[in-house]
Design a protein around this motif. Sequence first.
Motif, mmCIF file in Angstrom:
data_model
loop_
_atom_site.group_PDB
_atom_site.id
_atom_site.type_symbol
_atom_site.label_atom_id
_atom_site.label_comp_id
_atom_site.label_asym_id
_atom_site.label_seq_id
_atom_site.Cartn_x
_atom_site.Cartn_y
_atom_site.Cartn_z
ATOM 1 N N PRO A 114 -24.902 138.895 38.019
ATOM 2 C CA PRO A 114 -24.644 138.390 36.663
ATOM 3 C C PRO A 114 -25.733 138.744 35.663
ATOM 4 C CG PRO A 114 -25.344 136.607 38.108
ATOM 5 C CD PRO A 114 -25.116 137.798 38.980
ATOM 6 N N HIS A 115 -26.907 139.146 36.140
ATOM 7 C CA HIS A 115 -28.032 139.458 35.263
ATOM 8 C C HIS A 115 -28.012 140.910 34.773
ATOM 9 C CE1 HIS A 115 -28.943 140.551 39.377
ATOM 10 N NE2 HIS A 115 -29.921 141.332 38.975
ATOM 11 N N VAL A 116 -27.133 141.749 35.317
ATOM 12 C CA VAL A 116 -27.059 143.153 34.917
ATOM 13 C C VAL A 116 -26.428 143.244 33.531
ATOM 14 C CG1 VAL A 116 -25.945 145.359 35.404
ATOM 15 C CG2 VAL A 116 -26.983 144.048 37.261
ATOM 16 N N ARG A 117 -27.050 144.035 32.627
ATOM 17 C CA ARG A 117 -26.605 144.123 31.232
ATOM 18 C C ARG A 117 -26.160 145.552 30.913
ATOM 19 N NH1 ARG A 117 -30.992 143.506 27.971
ATOM 20 N NH2 ARG A 117 -29.749 142.698 26.226
ATOM 21 N N ALA A 118 -24.904 145.687 30.469
ATOM 22 C CA ALA A 118 -24.377 147.010 30.127
ATOM 23 C C ALA A 118 -24.950 147.532 28.817
ATOM 24 C CB ALA A 118 -22.853 146.948 30.034
ATOM 25 N N GLN A 119 -25.379 146.653 27.948
ATOM 26 C CA GLN A 119 -25.810 147.033 26.597
ATOM 27 C C GLN A 119 -26.855 148.138 26.604
ATOM 28 O OE1 GLN A 119 -28.395 144.221 24.791
ATOM 29 N NE2 GLN A 119 -28.032 144.901 22.692
ATOM 30 N N ILE A 120 -27.881 147.998 27.420
ATOM 31 C CA ILE A 120 -29.009 148.919 27.369
ATOM 32 C C ILE A 120 -28.709 150.263 28.021
ATOM 33 C CG2 ILE A 120 -30.725 147.082 27.214
ATOM 34 C CD1 ILE A 120 -31.187 147.350 30.191
ATOM 35 N N ALA A 121 -27.560 150.366 28.697
ATOM 36 C CA ALA A 121 -27.178 151.640 29.306
ATOM 37 C C ALA A 121 -26.196 152.420 28.446
ATOM 38 C CB ALA A 121 -26.559 151.388 30.684
ATOM 39 N N GLY A 151 -21.621 141.817 36.117
ATOM 40 C CA GLY A 151 -22.679 141.788 35.117
ATOM 41 C C GLY A 151 -22.136 141.413 33.759
ATOM 42 N N GLN A 152 -22.906 141.733 32.710
ATOM 43 C CA GLN A 152 -22.594 141.290 31.357
ATOM 44 C C GLN A 152 -22.157 142.460 30.474
ATOM 45 O OE1 GLN A 152 -25.520 138.529 29.709
ATOM 46 N NE2 GLN A 152 -26.496 138.354 31.715
ATOM 47 N N SER A 153 -21.048 142.256 29.771
ATOM 48 C CA SER A 153 -20.561 143.257 28.817
ATOM 49 C C SER A 153 -21.189 143.018 27.452
ATOM 50 C CB SER A 153 -19.041 143.182 28.713
ATOM 51 O OG SER A 153 -18.625 141.880 28.333
ATOM 52 N N SER A 154 -21.075 144.018 26.581
ATOM 53 C CA SER A 154 -21.555 143.910 25.197
ATOM 54 C C SER A 154 -20.595 144.650 24.276
ATOM 55 C CB SER A 154 -22.960 144.497 25.043
ATOM 56 O OG SER A 154 -23.933 143.683 25.668
ATOM 57 N N LEU A 155 -20.500 144.170 23.028
ATOM 58 C CA LEU A 155 -19.673 144.828 22.020
ATOM 59 C C LEU A 155 -20.509 145.864 21.297
ATOM 60 C CD1 LEU A 155 -16.728 144.445 21.046
ATOM 61 C CD2 LEU A 155 -17.561 142.730 22.646
ATOM 62 N N MET A 156 -20.036 147.120 21.305
ATOM 63 C CA MET A 156 -20.774 148.225 20.715
ATOM 64 C C MET A 156 -19.868 148.991 19.749
ATOM 65 S SD MET A 156 -23.427 147.628 22.674
ATOM 66 C CE MET A 156 -24.550 148.995 22.389
ATOM 67 N N THR A 157 -20.477 149.636 18.763
ATOM 68 C CA THR A 157 -19.700 150.505 17.879
ATOM 69 C C THR A 157 -19.577 151.890 18.515
ATOM 70 O OG1 THR A 157 -21.632 151.288 16.645
ATOM 71 C CG2 THR A 157 -20.535 149.287 15.832
ATOM 72 N N SER A 158 -18.574 152.646 18.071
ATOM 73 C CA SER A 158 -18.368 153.982 18.633
ATOM 74 C C SER A 158 -19.105 155.054 17.845
ATOM 75 C CB SER A 158 -16.868 154.304 18.684
ATOM 76 O OG SER A 158 -16.292 154.232 17.396
ATOM 77 N N LYS A 169 -22.319 142.731 19.374
ATOM 78 C CA LYS A 169 -22.618 141.451 20.017
ATOM 79 C C LYS A 169 -23.148 141.738 21.413
ATOM 80 C CE LYS A 169 -20.771 136.889 21.175
ATOM 81 N NZ LYS A 169 -19.577 136.000 21.157
ATOM 82 N N ALA A 170 -24.373 141.335 21.665
ATOM 83 C CA ALA A 170 -25.003 141.596 22.952
ATOM 84 C C ALA A 170 -24.593 140.543 23.973
ATOM 85 C CB ALA A 170 -26.528 141.610 22.806
ATOM 86 N N ASP A 171 -24.313 140.998 25.202
ATOM 87 C CA ASP A 171 -24.093 140.090 26.330
ATOM 88 C C ASP A 171 -23.075 139.001 25.996
ATOM 89 O OD1 ASP A 171 -26.168 141.612 27.441
ATOM 90 O OD2 ASP A 171 -27.678 140.204 26.739
ATOM 91 N N ASP A 172 -21.863 139.428 25.638
ATOM 92 C CA ASP A 172 -20.844 138.464 25.203
ATOM 93 C C ASP A 172 -20.259 137.662 26.357
ATOM 94 O OD1 ASP A 172 -17.838 139.739 25.830
ATOM 95 O OD2 ASP A 172 -19.432 141.206 25.709
ATOM 96 N N ILE A 364 -12.873 137.919 22.349
ATOM 97 C CA ILE A 364 -14.265 138.265 22.645
ATOM 98 C C ILE A 364 -15.247 137.392 21.863
ATOM 99 C CG2 ILE A 364 -15.967 140.129 22.490
ATOM 100 C CD1 ILE A 364 -13.592 142.080 22.937
ATOM 101 N N GLY A 365 -14.814 136.888 20.700
ATOM 102 C CA GLY A 365 -15.669 135.992 19.922
ATOM 103 C C GLY A 365 -16.382 136.640 18.752
ATOM 104 N N ILE A 366 -15.767 137.672 18.154
ATOM 105 C CA ILE A 366 -16.395 138.337 17.004
ATOM 106 C C ILE A 366 -15.459 138.351 15.790
ATOM 107 C CG2 ILE A 366 -17.916 139.778 18.401
ATOM 108 C CD1 ILE A 366 -15.909 142.089 17.912
#
Length: 425
Positions: A114-121, A151-158, A169-172, A364-366
């Motif tokens: 659960p601590h793995v974060r997709a955002q930084i990759a 792990g944790q997903s994040s909202l990113m722009t394309s 939104k980081a780690d949503d 997603i909450g945005i």
Amino acid sequence: MKRLIYSLLILVAFVSSTYGQKKYSKILLESGTVHTGNGQVITTGSIGIENGVIILVKNTLAYTYNKSDWDTIINLSGHHVYPGFVAPNSTLGLTEIDAVRASRDYEEIGVFNPHVRAQIAYNCESKVIETVRTNGVLMIQTTPRGGRISGQSSLMTSSCWNWEDGTVKADDGIHVEWPSAYTRNWGDPITKPNETYEDQKRELIHFLLTAKAASGTKDKNTPLQFSALSECFNGEKRFYFHANEVQQINDILDLITELEIKFPVIVGGYESYLVADRLKIKKVPVMLGRLHSLPQREDDPFDLPYKLPFLLQQAGVQFCLQNEGDMEAMNARNLPFLAGTAMSYGLTEEEAIRSITLSACEIIGISKNYGSIEIGKRATLFASNGSALEMKGNQASVILIDGAFVPTTNFQTELYKKYKKKYGK
């Protein structure tokens, strides 16, 4: 500063030359067919944007303005305007070529992560993202895979310079792969009960119960795997449960009650229509799996995957569309056409558009800032030459992300132009 008015042809060259260099403070898009994303349509609409925020949405014919009030005015007569499409639950940005191990960065070793974060990759330089963006997919919920808790997903722009710049939104939320109640051998159409299902379920529930107990303490020595889940239990993040079978969904709904989970989401939900009443009562939304798929059971109607959005819509269950499956990163460009298929099997056009815009953002909450073309929201939208839900019509003419112009071309369109010039018609 002298007011600038660009035709669409000039705009393409203009965007390419100024990309990443300049944001205009006041932009007016006029005379397009505006699909707001919340179910409304303005057949001849104007959208005013100031410093990246929508400040005006009106019927062009009923709106009188001073041209000097705007830095840039773009006439979109004959074009359709949409909120940016959202690709939930996607490995886009975490993989480039699935067959090349070195380009895959969506899975970590271990069972409970659960601590793995997709955002930084997230890889903003992905060539695949280019091809998806020009089909109107402007936001991506980049999501890890593997293990029981991925792990944790994040909202990113394309479109971004780096992962910090691209974060919406980081780690949503945290993604849980619920064990399957059935097994199927490769090439065998017959499913069999999973004899280890109860043991696998018990192991997962024990981990979550232990994590919840640990989240109520302020012990600095709490393992990272437990502390990472604390914000899901207090309602600050979503719990995304990946499940398709009725048995799985019912067990998840029982667990939601037991653990008092505030924001659960079912991801996949192939058989969710069979328990739609429970989902509606508990207000649990569903991120439906890829519609362009074969039925999962021998006795299912051949068109059941296509009809799932309509069945949930009729039952009053909130849902959005996603594209998990084989080659999902590059196939994310087909997200608009999944909505088009749902439109052909029961949804109205505006309901289909909502399923990949506002509904996805609400789940997603945005939705406070994204998902629809409304005053006060961020100007993340695009214009298309025709209907963006059809392959022939989906041709982006203008793209804005947070009010900044983004190129409407990609390396594939450039190659097309190159060889068309060489070989003629």
